[in-house]
Each structure stands twice: as structure tokens, then as C-alpha cells.
Design an enzyme around this catalytic site. Structure first.
Site, mmCIF file in Angstrom:
data_model
loop_
_atom_site.group_PDB
_atom_site.id
_atom_site.type_symbol
_atom_site.label_atom_id
_atom_site.label_comp_id
_atom_site.label_asym_id
_atom_site.label_seq_id
_atom_site.Cartn_x
_atom_site.Cartn_y
_atom_site.Cartn_z
ATOM 1 N N LYS A 20 3.285 0.699 3.136
ATOM 2 C CA LYS A 20 2.890 -0.300 4.134
ATOM 3 C C LYS A 20 2.895 -1.633 3.426
ATOM 4 O O LYS A 20 2.470 -1.711 2.266
ATOM 5 C CB LYS A 20 1.470 -0.025 4.635
ATOM 6 N N GLU A 48 -8.099 -5.266 5.061
ATOM 7 C CA GLU A 48 -8.004 -4.938 3.644
ATOM 8 C C GLU A 48 -6.820 -5.640 2.989
ATOM 9 O O GLU A 48 -6.894 -6.050 1.838
ATOM 10 C CB GLU A 48 -7.888 -3.411 3.475
ATOM 11 N N ARG A 89 -2.475 -1.933 -3.667
ATOM 12 C CA ARG A 89 -3.713 -1.185 -3.469
ATOM 13 C C ARG A 89 -3.672 0.035 -4.394
ATOM 14 O O ARG A 89 -2.710 0.804 -4.360
ATOM 15 C CB ARG A 89 -3.797 -0.725 -2.017
ATOM 16 N N ASP A 149 -9.043 13.132 16.234
ATOM 17 C CA ASP A 149 -8.850 11.777 16.749
ATOM 18 C C ASP A 149 -10.042 11.429 17.641
ATOM 19 O O ASP A 149 -10.245 12.053 18.685
ATOM 20 C CB ASP A 149 -7.538 11.717 17.544
ATOM 21 N N HIS A 176 -17.765 1.623 7.315
ATOM 22 C CA HIS A 176 -16.318 1.682 7.547
ATOM 23 C C HIS A 176 -16.027 3.044 8.183
ATOM 24 O O HIS A 176 -16.064 4.077 7.515
ATOM 25 C CB HIS A 176 -15.554 1.512 6.224
ATOM 26 N N LEU A 177 -15.765 3.030 9.489
ATOM 27 C CA LEU A 177 -15.573 4.292 10.207
ATOM 28 C C LEU A 177 -14.145 4.389 10.726
ATOM 29 O O LEU A 177 -13.802 3.813 11.766
ATOM 30 C CB LEU A 177 -16.557 4.384 11.389
ATOM 31 N N ASN A 197 0.879 -1.166 0.000
ATOM 32 C CA ASN A 197 0.000 0.000 0.000
ATOM 33 C C ASN A 197 0.921 1.221 0.000
ATOM 34 O O ASN A 197 1.485 1.586 1.028
ATOM 35 C CB ASN A 197 -0.869 -0.052 1.256
ATOM 36 N N GLY A 204 -11.259 1.798 12.611
ATOM 37 C CA GLY A 204 -10.799 2.142 13.967
ATOM 38 C C GLY A 204 -11.936 2.579 14.891
ATOM 39 O O GLY A 204 -11.997 2.175 16.059
ATOM 40 N N HIS A 224 -13.052 2.731 -0.231
ATOM 41 C CA HIS A 224 -13.045 1.712 0.838
ATOM 42 C C HIS A 224 -13.677 0.405 0.367
ATOM 43 O O HIS A 224 -14.145 -0.396 1.175
ATOM 44 C CB HIS A 224 -13.844 2.170 2.090
ATOM 45 N N GLY A 235 -15.405 2.212 14.149
ATOM 46 C CA GLY A 235 -16.465 1.194 14.129
ATOM 47 C C GLY A 235 -16.147 -0.005 15.007
ATOM 48 O O GLY A 235 -17.020 -0.573 15.656
ATOM 49 N N GLU A 236 -14.858 -0.384 15.054
ATOM 50 C CA GLU A 236 -14.477 -1.570 15.825
ATOM 51 C C GLU A 236 -14.345 -1.277 17.315
ATOM 52 O O GLU A 236 -14.466 -2.181 18.144
ATOM 53 C CB GLU A 236 -13.131 -2.123 15.304
ATOM 54 N N ARG A 266 -10.730 9.145 19.726
ATOM 55 C CA ARG A 266 -10.492 8.847 21.147
ATOM 56 C C ARG A 266 -10.390 10.132 21.957
ATOM 57 O O ARG A 266 -10.970 10.269 23.029
ATOM 58 C CB ARG A 266 -9.179 8.066 21.322
ATOM 59 N N ARG A 302 -12.718 15.728 7.120
ATOM 60 C CA ARG A 302 -13.536 16.038 5.932
ATOM 61 C C ARG A 302 -14.982 16.290 6.336
ATOM 62 O O ARG A 302 -15.511 15.638 7.236
ATOM 63 C CB ARG A 302 -13.515 14.878 4.933
HETATM 64 P P1 ADP Z 1 -7.582 5.104 8.857
HETATM 65 O O1 ADP Z 1 -8.775 5.607 8.112
HETATM 66 O O2 ADP Z 1 -6.472 6.105 8.930
HETATM 67 O O3 ADP Z 1 -7.160 3.697 8.492
HETATM 68 P P2 ADP Z 1 -8.435 3.890 11.356
HETATM 69 O O4 ADP Z 1 -9.361 2.884 10.778
HETATM 70 O O5 ADP Z 1 -7.182 3.411 11.984
HETATM 71 O O6 ADP Z 1 -8.111 5.051 10.324
HETATM 72 O O7 ADP Z 1 -9.261 4.727 12.444
HETATM 73 C C1 ADP Z 1 -8.731 5.841 13.076
HETATM 74 C C2 ADP Z 1 -9.784 6.387 14.019
HETATM 75 O O8 ADP Z 1 -10.174 5.346 14.934
HETATM 76 C C3 ADP Z 1 -9.296 7.546 14.869
HETATM 77 O O9 ADP Z 1 -10.297 8.549 14.935
HETATM 78 C C4 ADP Z 1 -9.097 6.900 16.228
HETATM 79 O O10 ADP Z 1 -9.285 7.817 17.282
HETATM 80 C C5 ADP Z 1 -10.203 5.885 16.215
HETATM 81 N N1 ADP Z 1 -9.968 4.856 17.242
HETATM 82 C C6 ADP Z 1 -8.970 3.973 17.316
HETATM 83 N N2 ADP Z 1 -9.053 3.250 18.471
HETATM 84 C C7 ADP Z 1 -10.131 3.727 19.128
HETATM 85 C C8 ADP Z 1 -10.746 3.429 20.375
HETATM 86 N N3 ADP Z 1 -10.242 2.499 21.177
HETATM 87 N N4 ADP Z 1 -11.853 4.106 20.710
HETATM 88 C C9 ADP Z 1 -12.347 5.062 19.911
HETATM 89 N N5 ADP Z 1 -11.811 5.406 18.728
HETATM 90 C C10 ADP Z 1 -10.725 4.751 18.346
#
Ligand code: ADP
Length: 393
Positions: free
Chosen positions: A14, A381, A88, A279, A205-206, A7, A327, A177, A329-330, A281, A238
Site C-alpha cells: 500500500k 497512519e 511501516r 466483519d 484503535h478498533l 506499507n 474502521g 498500532h 471506532g470511527e 458491519r 483474534r
Molecule cells: P484494519 O485493521 O484491517 O485496518 P479497519 O480499520 O479498516 O481494519 O476496520 C475494519 C473493521 O471496521 C471491520 O470489522 C468493518 O466491518 C468495520 N467497519 C467499517 N465500516 C463500518 C461501518 N460503517 N460500521 C460498522 N463497522 C464498520
């Protein structure tokens, strides 16, 4: 059978190496700050790590460093002994609805698509060209982020603009995505024991970028991102959906240029625009500490998702499942809770206790009586790209 997945970004590569028989990831790594004074290369395998901090001027040398780290790890004797390399590629336009073996013609077509993805496609091409130079005898496959959405019908992909903008300039919804939406839809079908081509799902996909898809009979029939990844959900930086007239209005009243507006909408909006932080978190922490703008940003984020769940429920008719990944969504319990609250009339009832955990593997977080299953599925992915490469070679 070993398959390498690359990627390539403008200053990073990556990579992940898979045993394509067992789908096991053998080694993963990253080369960062390519072209800067000091670059950083790192691989991880099992519980071991190898690192190098040296200047890596370009992607080709990046691959050489990657090769030397892989040889040192003894996982492989030489990078070029892999059976296939998957790349990718962000934008496949209307040309690519499936993965393709890369040849000169494919490279030319990806080059032609650069105006649609001016940041991503050139970086992806850099990785492709370096990799072909490095391993000219290994089959190389391009896997496109847009491909899964090539099944979207015209009434959903067209914008109501003068028709020639589509014919002449390719203005339409492409979606992104795709590899992730496809992967989680297939995983959900397996989990629910439904044939993949019978599954109706809403996929979310969040991550930093965020998008949703309506999947009917296993195929994407609509998605929230458009010509570019700017449309749809609220994202880290965005804006997602806005009234397009806001752009003309700001140009007139603030005298902003096209480039300034582009940067505002793509890099200074979304969560960051509302509360100063992109971010999730940290936004969550800020909200817990009473920051009103962070609370508003979170409400807006989930409200937008809820609107899309409603519209995709209408579009799909029967919905077997809602699938969260990425990140946010999970991991983000509150986003999932707030996005699904009050949707009982659509057959969606979340089990708050089941929702109260992060996903290491597939989680089912709906109440027993919920007509629609709600799943959390970690995306992969890279594995999906490796599987697509395997099917091509
Ligand atoms: P990318 O689109 O760059 O691949 P990711 O799928 O890694 O992004 O997601 C990044 C987002 O996920 C960030 O906003 C991050 O804060 C959030 N995230 C990661 N871990 C957690 C968590 N434990 N709780 C809440 N949000 C999280």
C-alpha cells in the site's frame, strides 16, 4: 517536499504520496496479489484512477509498476524524485523507540526481530530492500508500530514469568498500532487545546485488529496488545485475553498441536469464533436480524472494551479524553454506545445524539457535563509516518 509512504505486506504494497509542506495526500494506491498469476495495481488521485492487471512476481517489480502509474498520472516525473520514503515496520523490539534512517545495520536489526513478528517483519523488509534497490539515493526511514509504546514502564510491560524469558527471549509487552495511537493523541491535544505533553487519554484503535492504550502526559504507559497482537481486546479473528491454561487444556483433551492452536487463537477466534463472521458491519446486521450468537459477540466485544476503560482510568487517575478510531471506532455507533454505557461514575457520559453519526472529521460525542471528553478521530497512519519521515530528513 514530497514523501512516499510504503506499507509492505507479504503479497501487497500500500502506498501514499504526500506533499509534506501541506500534509496533503497527492496519490494513494495499492499493489495486490504480488506473486500470483494475475496481480492488481491501482492508484487514485483526485477523482481519477489508473489500474493495471498483470503478473507482478515480486515487490521490486511492484515498485516499477507503481512508478509507471505515477508517471502516467503526471503527479511525479519519477518515483526517485521524492525527498524521502517512509516504511511501516511492525516490530521494532526494544531496539527502536524512534524512527530511523535505514542503513545496513538497521536492516540487520530488523532481521533479528523476525522471530517476534514472523509474518510482518519479513514482508516489511522485502519492501525496504526493493525500495532501496529502486531508489538508492533517496533517504529511507523505518517507522515502527511498536515505537510509541517504548515509554511503557517495566511494571506494565513485564509478564510475571521467569525473568530469564525476558532477558533471554525478549518476552515482554511491546504493543502495536503505535503510529495510530500517537496520531490520534496528538490530534486530540490540538482539538482540546492542551499541550501534547500534558494530555491524559485512553485511545481505542478498533479495526480488524483492535487495541487500547493509556496515554499519560502524551506518552503511552500501557497498551492492551502484548508480545504479539493477540493479547487484549476481542478482535475480528483474534481471541484477545484468555486464560493461558486453555491452550494446555485443549492440547490435552483435543490433541491439538501448537500450530493448530496458534491458528485457532489468531484466525478462528474473536467475533468470527463466536458468531462465524469477523466483519463488524455484517455482525451488526446478523444481530439486528435476531442471530443470538452475533448478539453475544457484540456484547462480549464492548464488555471487554469497558473493562479496559475501567482499568486505564484507574492507571491514569485524570483522564482528559477517550478517543475512538479505526474502521469500527470511527463508524460503529452501537459499539461506542455500549462500550461507554454506565461509565458515568468514571466521568464518561455519552451524548447519544452526537454519537449517532460516522466520523469524517473529529467528532465530540460526550454530553456537555461529561468530565471526560469522548472524541472520534479518523486515524491517518500514513500521514503520521510521512510526518515522522519529514522530521528525520
Ligand atoms: P484494519 O485493521 O484491517 O485496518 P479497519 O480499520 O479498516 O481494519 O476496520 C475494519 C473493521 O471496521 C471491520 O470489522 C468493518 O466491518 C468495520 N467497519 C467499517 N465500516 C463500518 C461501518 N460503517 N460500521 C460498522 N463497522 C464498520
Amino acid at each position: 517536499m514530497k514523501i512516499l509512504v510504503l506499507n509492505s505486506g507479504s503479497s501487497s504494497i500500500k502506498f501514499q504520496l504526500f506533499n509534506a509542506k501541506t500534509n496533503e495526500s497527492l496519490v494513494a494506491g495499492i499493489i495486490e496479489q504480488i506473486g500470483e498469476k494475475l496481480s492488481h495495481a491501482k492508484i487514485k488521485y483526485g477523482d481519477k484512477e489508473l489500474e493495471r492487471n498483470i503478473a507482478i512476481p515480486n515487490h521490486k517489480e511492484g515498485l516499477e509498476i507503481m512508478n509507471s502509474l505515477l508517471i502516467e498520472s503526471k503527479i511525479i516525473k519519477d518515483l526517485c524524485e521524492v525527498d524521502g520514503i517512509g516504511h511501516r515496520v511492525v516490530h521494532g523490539g526494544e531496539e527502536f523507540s524512534k524512527p530511523v534512517i535505514i542503513n545496513e545495520n538497521v536492516i540487520k536489526q530488523i532481521e533479528k526481530l523476525i522471530p517476534l513478528a514472523p509474518l510482518h517483519n519479513p514482508a516489511n523488509l522485502e519492501g525496504i530492500k526493493s525500495s532501496i534497490e529502486h531508489c538508492p539515493n533517496v533517504p529511507q526511514v523505518a517507522v515502527f508500530d511498536t515505537a510509541f509504546h517504548s515509554s511503557i514502564p517495566p511494571h506494565a510491560y513485564m509478564y510475571a514469568l521467569p525473568y530469564e524469558t525476558y532477558e533471554k527471549d525478549g518476552v515482554r509487552r511491546y504493543g502495536f498500532h503505535g503510529t495510530s495511537h500517537h496520531f490520534i493523541a496528538k490530534e486530540a491535544a490540538k482539538y482540546l487545546n492542551i499541550d501534547e505533553d500534558k494530555l491524559n487519554a485512553i485511545t481505542l484503535h478498533l479495526g480488524n485488529g483492535a487495541s487500547m492504550s493509556a496515554v499519560k502526559n502524551g506518552r503511552s504507559i500501557d497498551t492492551s496488545m502484548g508480545l504479539t497482537p493477540l493479547e487484549g481486546l476481542i478482535m475480528g479473528t483474534r481471541c484477545g485475553d484468555i486464560d493461558p491454561a486453555i491452550i494446555f487444556y485443549l492440547a490435552r483433551v483435543e490433541g491439538l498441536s501448537i500450530d493448530e492452536l496458534d491458528s485457532m487463537l489468531n484466525k478462528k477466534s474473536g467475533l468470527k469464533g463466536i458468531c462465524g463472521n469477523n466483519d463488524m458491519r455484517e455482525v451488526g446486521e446478523m444481530a439486528k436480524n435476531g442471530d443470538e450468537k452475533a448478539k453475544l459477540a457484540l456484547e462480549m466485544f464492548s464488555y471487554r472494551i469497558k473493562k479496559y476503560i475501567g482499568s486505564y482510568s484507574a492507571v491514569l487517575g485524570r483522564v482528559d479524553c477517550l478517543i475512538f478510531t479505526g474502521g469500527i471506532g470511527e463508524n460503529d455507533i452501537d459499539v461506542r454506545k455500549n462500550s461507554c454505557s454506565g461509565l458515568e461514575n468514571l466521568g464518561i457520559s455519552l451524548d447519544l445524539e452526537a454519537n449517532n453519526q460516522r466520523a469524517k472529521e473529529i467528532l465530540e460525542i460526550n454530553k456537555k457535563e461529561s468530565r471526560v471528553k469522548v472524541l472520534v478521530i479518523p486515524t491517518n497512519e500514513e500521514l503520521e509516518i510521512a510526518l515522522q519521515v519529514k522530521s528525520m530528513i
